[in-house]
Scaffold this motif. Structure first.
Motif, PDB file in Angstrom:
ATOM      1  N   TRP A  23      55.580  43.820 -86.576  1.00  0.00           N
ATOM      2  CA  TRP A  23      54.197  43.325 -86.531  1.00  0.00           C
ATOM      3  C   TRP A  23      54.074  42.240 -85.472  1.00  0.00           C
ATOM      4  O   TRP A  23      53.164  42.262 -84.641  1.00  0.00           O
ATOM      5  CB  TRP A  23      53.813  42.779 -87.898  1.00  0.00           C
ATOM      6  N   ALA A  24      55.005  41.289 -85.494  1.00  0.00           N
ATOM      7  CA  ALA A  24      54.953  40.182 -84.540  1.00  0.00           C
ATOM      8  C   ALA A  24      55.154  40.674 -83.106  1.00  0.00           C
ATOM      9  O   ALA A  24      54.497  40.184 -82.175  1.00  0.00           O
ATOM     10  CB  ALA A  24      56.011  39.138 -84.899  1.00  0.00           C
ATOM     11  N   PHE A  25      56.046  41.635 -82.909  1.00  0.00           N
ATOM     12  CA  PHE A  25      56.294  42.157 -81.566  1.00  0.00           C
ATOM     13  C   PHE A  25      55.039  42.828 -81.005  1.00  0.00           C
ATOM     14  O   PHE A  25      54.660  42.610 -79.850  1.00  0.00           O
ATOM     15  CB  PHE A  25      57.455  43.140 -81.606  1.00  0.00           C
ATOM     16  N   THR A  26      54.381  43.650 -81.810  1.00  0.00           N
ATOM     17  CA  THR A  26      53.166  44.327 -81.358  1.00  0.00           C
ATOM     18  C   THR A  26      52.039  43.339 -81.106  1.00  0.00           C
ATOM     19  O   THR A  26      51.292  43.454 -80.121  1.00  0.00           O
ATOM     20  CB  THR A  26      52.728  45.366 -82.398  1.00  0.00           C
ATOM     21  N   PHE A  27      51.914  42.341 -81.980  1.00  0.00           N
ATOM     22  CA  PHE A  27      50.867  41.334 -81.805  1.00  0.00           C
ATOM     23  C   PHE A  27      51.076  40.540 -80.524  1.00  0.00           C
ATOM     24  O   PHE A  27      50.119  40.248 -79.790  1.00  0.00           O
ATOM     25  CB  PHE A  27      50.845  40.395 -83.014  1.00  0.00           C
ATOM     26  N   ASN A  28      52.316  40.206 -80.219  1.00  0.00           N
ATOM     27  CA  ASN A  28      52.600  39.470 -78.996  1.00  0.00           C
ATOM     28  C   ASN A  28      52.439  40.337 -77.747  1.00  0.00           C
ATOM     29  O   ASN A  28      52.207  39.820 -76.649  1.00  0.00           O
ATOM     30  CB  ASN A  28      54.003  38.872 -79.059  1.00  0.00           C
ATOM     31  N   ALA A  29      52.561  41.652 -77.901  1.00  0.00           N
ATOM     32  CA  ALA A  29      52.232  42.546 -76.789  1.00  0.00           C
ATOM     33  C   ALA A  29      50.742  42.456 -76.467  1.00  0.00           C
ATOM     34  O   ALA A  29      50.349  42.445 -75.292  1.00  0.00           O
ATOM     35  CB  ALA A  29      52.625  43.977 -77.135  1.00  0.00           C
ATOM     36  N   ALA A  30      49.898  42.370 -77.510  1.00  0.00           N
ATOM     37  CA  ALA A  30      48.463  42.169 -77.287  1.00  0.00           C
ATOM     38  C   ALA A  30      48.192  40.815 -76.654  1.00  0.00           C
ATOM     39  O   ALA A  30      47.325  40.679 -75.781  1.00  0.00           O
ATOM     40  CB  ALA A  30      47.714  42.305 -78.616  1.00  0.00           C
ATOM     41  N   ALA A  31      48.952  39.790 -77.069  1.00  0.00           N
ATOM     42  CA  ALA A  31      48.782  38.454 -76.483  1.00  0.00           C
ATOM     43  C   ALA A  31      49.133  38.458 -75.003  1.00  0.00           C
ATOM     44  O   ALA A  31      48.467  37.793 -74.196  1.00  0.00           O
ATOM     45  CB  ALA A  31      49.648  37.446 -77.244  1.00  0.00           C
ATOM     46  N   TYR A  32      50.167  39.196 -74.631  1.00  0.00           N
ATOM     47  CA  TYR A  32      50.540  39.299 -73.212  1.00  0.00           C
ATOM     48  C   TYR A  32      49.396  39.899 -72.394  1.00  0.00           C
ATOM     49  O   TYR A  32      49.071  39.416 -71.304  1.00  0.00           O
ATOM     50  CB  TYR A  32      51.798  40.140 -73.060  1.00  0.00           C
ATOM     51  N   ASN A  33      48.774  40.957 -72.923  1.00  0.00           N
ATOM     52  CA  ASN A  33      47.637  41.555 -72.224  1.00  0.00           C
ATOM     53  C   ASN A  33      46.496  40.552 -72.067  1.00  0.00           C
ATOM     54  O   ASN A  33      45.857  40.472 -71.010  1.00  0.00           O
ATOM     55  CB  ASN A  33      47.145  42.782 -72.990  1.00  0.00           C
ATOM     56  N   LEU A  34      46.247  39.778 -73.132  1.00  0.00           N
ATOM     57  CA  LEU A  34      45.139  38.826 -73.092  1.00  0.00           C
ATOM     58  C   LEU A  34      45.367  37.735 -72.044  1.00  0.00           C
ATOM     59  O   LEU A  34      44.414  37.268 -71.417  1.00  0.00           O
ATOM     60  CB  LEU A  34      44.950  38.192 -74.478  1.00  0.00           C
ATOM     61  N   VAL A  35      46.590  37.325 -71.854  1.00  0.00           N
ATOM     62  CA  VAL A  35      46.896  36.313 -70.837  1.00  0.00           C
ATOM     63  C   VAL A  35      46.584  36.837 -69.441  1.00  0.00           C
ATOM     64  O   VAL A  35      46.125  36.087 -68.569  1.00  0.00           O
ATOM     65  CB  VAL A  35      48.379  35.882 -70.951  1.00  0.00           C
ATOM     66  N   ARG A  36      46.799  38.116 -69.205  1.00  0.00           N
ATOM     67  CA  ARG A  36      46.619  38.690 -67.876  1.00  0.00           C
ATOM     68  C   ARG A  36      45.190  39.161 -67.605  1.00  0.00           C
ATOM     69  O   ARG A  36      44.784  39.289 -66.453  1.00  0.00           O
ATOM     70  CB  ARG A  36      47.572  39.866 -67.694  1.00  0.00           C
ATOM     71  N   LEU A  37      44.430  39.416 -68.670  1.00  0.00           N
ATOM     72  CA  LEU A  37      43.117  40.026 -68.478  1.00  0.00           C
ATOM     73  C   LEU A  37      42.102  39.140 -67.742  1.00  0.00           C
ATOM     74  O   LEU A  37      41.318  39.686 -66.948  1.00  0.00           O
ATOM     75  CB  LEU A  37      42.542  40.456 -69.834  1.00  0.00           C
ATOM     76  N   ARG A  69      57.882  50.833 -62.554  1.00  0.00           N
ATOM     77  CA  ARG A  69      58.352  50.782 -63.943  1.00  0.00           C
ATOM     78  C   ARG A  69      59.048  49.468 -64.280  1.00  0.00           C
ATOM     79  O   ARG A  69      59.084  49.045 -65.435  1.00  0.00           O
ATOM     80  CB  ARG A  69      59.306  51.937 -64.227  1.00  0.00           C
ATOM     81  N   LYS A  70      59.581  48.784 -63.270  1.00  0.00           N
ATOM     82  CA  LYS A  70      60.301  47.530 -63.521  1.00  0.00           C
ATOM     83  C   LYS A  70      59.368  46.402 -63.953  1.00  0.00           C
ATOM     84  O   LYS A  70      59.826  45.385 -64.460  1.00  0.00           O
ATOM     85  CB  LYS A  70      61.075  47.122 -62.268  1.00  0.00           C
ATOM     86  N   ARG A  71      58.062  46.589 -63.787  1.00  0.00           N
ATOM     87  CA  ARG A  71      57.120  45.552 -64.179  1.00  0.00           C
ATOM     88  C   ARG A  71      57.052  45.384 -65.687  1.00  0.00           C
ATOM     89  O   ARG A  71      56.570  44.354 -66.171  1.00  0.00           O
ATOM     90  CB  ARG A  71      55.722  45.872 -63.631  1.00  0.00           C
ATOM     91  N   ILE A  72      57.533  46.365 -66.428  1.00  0.00           N
ATOM     92  CA  ILE A  72      57.528  46.217 -67.878  1.00  0.00           C
ATOM     93  C   ILE A  72      58.471  45.107 -68.316  1.00  0.00           C
ATOM     94  O   ILE A  72      58.305  44.506 -69.384  1.00  0.00           O
ATOM     95  CB  ILE A  72      57.882  47.552 -68.568  1.00  0.00           C
ATOM     96  N   GLU A  73      59.459  44.791 -67.470  1.00  0.00           N
ATOM     97  CA  GLU A  73      60.362  43.685 -67.776  1.00  0.00           C
ATOM     98  C   GLU A  73      59.606  42.353 -67.764  1.00  0.00           C
ATOM     99  O   GLU A  73      60.005  41.404 -68.449  1.00  0.00           O
ATOM    100  CB  GLU A  73      61.512  43.644 -66.774  1.00  0.00           C
ATOM    101  N   GLU A  74      58.539  42.251 -66.968  1.00  0.00           N
ATOM    102  CA  GLU A  74      57.727  41.035 -66.981  1.00  0.00           C
ATOM    103  C   GLU A  74      57.083  40.838 -68.348  1.00  0.00           C
ATOM    104  O   GLU A  74      57.023  39.710 -68.859  1.00  0.00           O
ATOM    105  CB  GLU A  74      56.660  41.115 -65.899  1.00  0.00           C
ATOM    106  N   ALA A  75      56.609  41.924 -68.941  1.00  0.00           N
ATOM    107  CA  ALA A  75      56.003  41.835 -70.274  1.00  0.00           C
ATOM    108  C   ALA A  75      57.041  41.426 -71.311  1.00  0.00           C
ATOM    109  O   ALA A  75      56.802  40.534 -72.139  1.00  0.00           O
ATOM    110  CB  ALA A  75      55.365  43.174 -70.644  1.00  0.00           C
ATOM    111  N   PHE A  76      58.205  42.064 -71.271  1.00  0.00           N
ATOM    112  CA  PHE A  76      59.256  41.716 -72.221  1.00  0.00           C
ATOM    113  C   PHE A  76      59.709  40.266 -72.031  1.00  0.00           C
ATOM    114  O   PHE A  76      59.981  39.558 -73.005  1.00  0.00           O
ATOM    115  CB  PHE A  76      60.442  42.664 -72.055  1.00  0.00           C
ATOM    116  N   GLY A  77      59.815  39.841 -70.778  1.00  0.00           N
ATOM    117  CA  GLY A  77      60.219  38.467 -70.514  1.00  0.00           C
ATOM    118  C   GLY A  77      59.239  37.468 -71.093  1.00  0.00           C
ATOM    119  O   GLY A  77      59.636  36.448 -71.674  1.00  0.00           O
ATOM    120  N   TRP A  78      57.929  37.744 -70.956  1.00  0.00           N
ATOM    121  CA  TRP A  78      56.912  36.849 -71.510  1.00  0.00           C
ATOM    122  C   TRP A  78      56.970  36.845 -73.035  1.00  0.00           C
ATOM    123  O   TRP A  78      56.907  35.778 -73.668  1.00  0.00           O
ATOM    124  CB  TRP A  78      55.527  37.284 -71.038  1.00  0.00           C
ATOM    125  N   ILE A  79      57.082  38.014 -73.641  1.00  0.00           N
ATOM    126  CA  ILE A  79      57.118  38.110 -75.099  1.00  0.00           C
ATOM    127  C   ILE A  79      58.314  37.357 -75.667  1.00  0.00           C
ATOM    128  O   ILE A  79      58.215  36.680 -76.708  1.00  0.00           O
ATOM    129  CB  ILE A  79      57.140  39.590 -75.534  1.00  0.00           C
TER     130      ILE A  79
END
Length: 362
Positions: A340-354, A311-321
């Motif tokens: 809107w910006a927060f959700t959009f940047n969550a998608a951007a985080y996924n795209l960086v890792r994919l 569960r602590k890996r979610i902090e990596e996503a927040f840190g990147w955002i």
């Protein structure tokens, strides 16, 4: 033979942007995923625009430009100088890039729609991405997003600026010195005149209060990708309410699922709600001066320890955002726009890792 340092210019230049971007560049795989997601949203885009009038900037290009801003920590809308950026957005070498004010005005139309959440869902719905996601095990957490407003903008709700409870201003100017010591301010009695949706919130005892929003993310535990994101007012109950809202659609299945979380979610009513939805609460135990709502029937299983570790890996996503995508302090105002910006940047985080995740054989 030593070459000369002179600079010569050609009358005509033929530049193929496709040839200028190397074949193994990470943006190539990201752009393919993005284009497929944007194609799925074509009807959504059409509903936002009038069928008559002068053509605007295509929403697909706007969103690709906003992704570049997140990927490369760019705060400016001027993206026309880099050939890689032009290729990713879809602007030709000889095409005139839009003015930054036109960019902002057209972006506002997208902010008014629910495009960010639909874009995140469209990325995750692609078959090659969907097979990476866990449908059984999730983690949830929240993070503070500092508002684009000064503490000096906090004024009493029932009085004019400079009324009772406001420190005396010394000197002229709109940004005069102010001393707030001895003046009590709370969300019940005060609000920001710059962003009324922002709330005074402090992270813990001894911490200073700031004008904030609270962003929430739901992560699947297999690869640590964000499958949902939202933003709420900053208060003590927001994390648990948002967690129930995000996990409920995924709990509508015969088999039980798990939800990992930190000590802030260890509340009896929250745990009972999860169990009523057949969600196993893998919540960290909070035993600081009280009894925990999580007992041995949960902690005795090996999966509980696994969830607590992952569960602590979610902090990596927040840190990147917050650091790379620039959301530690938002530059938008209003809960809807910041969300809107927060959700959009969550998608951007996924795209960086994919790209790396898709390159690994399953």
């Amino acid at each position: 033979m030593r070459g000369g340092d002179g600079q010569t210019g050609e009358l005509f230049s033929y530049v193929d942007l496709e040839a200028r971007v190397r074949r193994d560049h990470p943006l190539r795989r990201i752009r393919a995923i993005v284009n497929e997601a944007l194609s799925a949203l074509e009807r959504e885009f059409a509903a936002l625009y009038s069928p008559i009038g002068r053509p605007s900037i295509p929403p697909e290009k706007l969103l690709r430009a906003m992704l570049l801003q997140a990927f490369y920590s760019i705060r400016s809308e001027r993206l026309e100088y880099d050939l890689l950026f032009r290729w990713f957005v879809g602007i030709g070498v000889d095409d005139a890039a839009w003015d930054h004010s036109v960019f902002s005005k057209n972006r506002d139309r997208l902010l008014e729609g629910d495009i960010a959440a639909k874009f995140l869902a469209a990325v995750l719905a692609q078959p090659k991405v969907k097979k990476l996601l866990s449908t059984d095990h999730f983690s949830v957490d929240g993070t503070l997003i500092e508002a684009w407003a000064s503490m000096k903008s906090v004024k009493p709700k029932d009085g004019p600026s400079g009324g009772h409870g406001e420190p005396p201003a010394e000197g002229g100017g709109r940004n005069a010195e102010a001393d707030f010591h001895g003046h009590k301010r709370s969300n019940d009695t005060h609000a920001s005149t710059t962003d009324p949706d922002a709330r005074l919130y402090r992270k813990g005892r001894g911490k200073e209060a700031k004008l904030c929003f609270m962003g929430h993310g739901l992560m699947e535990n297999r690869h640590g990708l964000l499958v949902d994101a939202c933003l709420t007012f900053a208060d003590g109950h927001a994390e648990r309410v948002a967690a129930l809202h995000m996990i409920e659609p995924r709990a509508e299945r015969p088999q039980a699922i798990t939800l990992g979380a930190d000590k802030a979610y260890d509340a009896q009513d929250f745990i009972n709600e999860l169990r009523s939805m057949k969600v196993t609460p893998h919540v960290a135990q909070n035993t600081s001066g009280r009894s925990s709502a999580i007992d041995g029937r949960t902690t005795r299983h090996g999966g509980y320890a696994v969830s607590q570790r992952i569960r602590k890996r979610i902090e990596e996503a927040f840190g990147w955002i917050k650091t790379v995508a620039g959301q530690a302090k938002t530059k938008l105002r209003g809960r809807d726009r910041v969300g809107w910006a927060f959700t959009f940047n969550a998608a951007a985080y996924n795209l960086v890792r994919l790209p790396k995740l898709l390159a690994v054989p399953t």
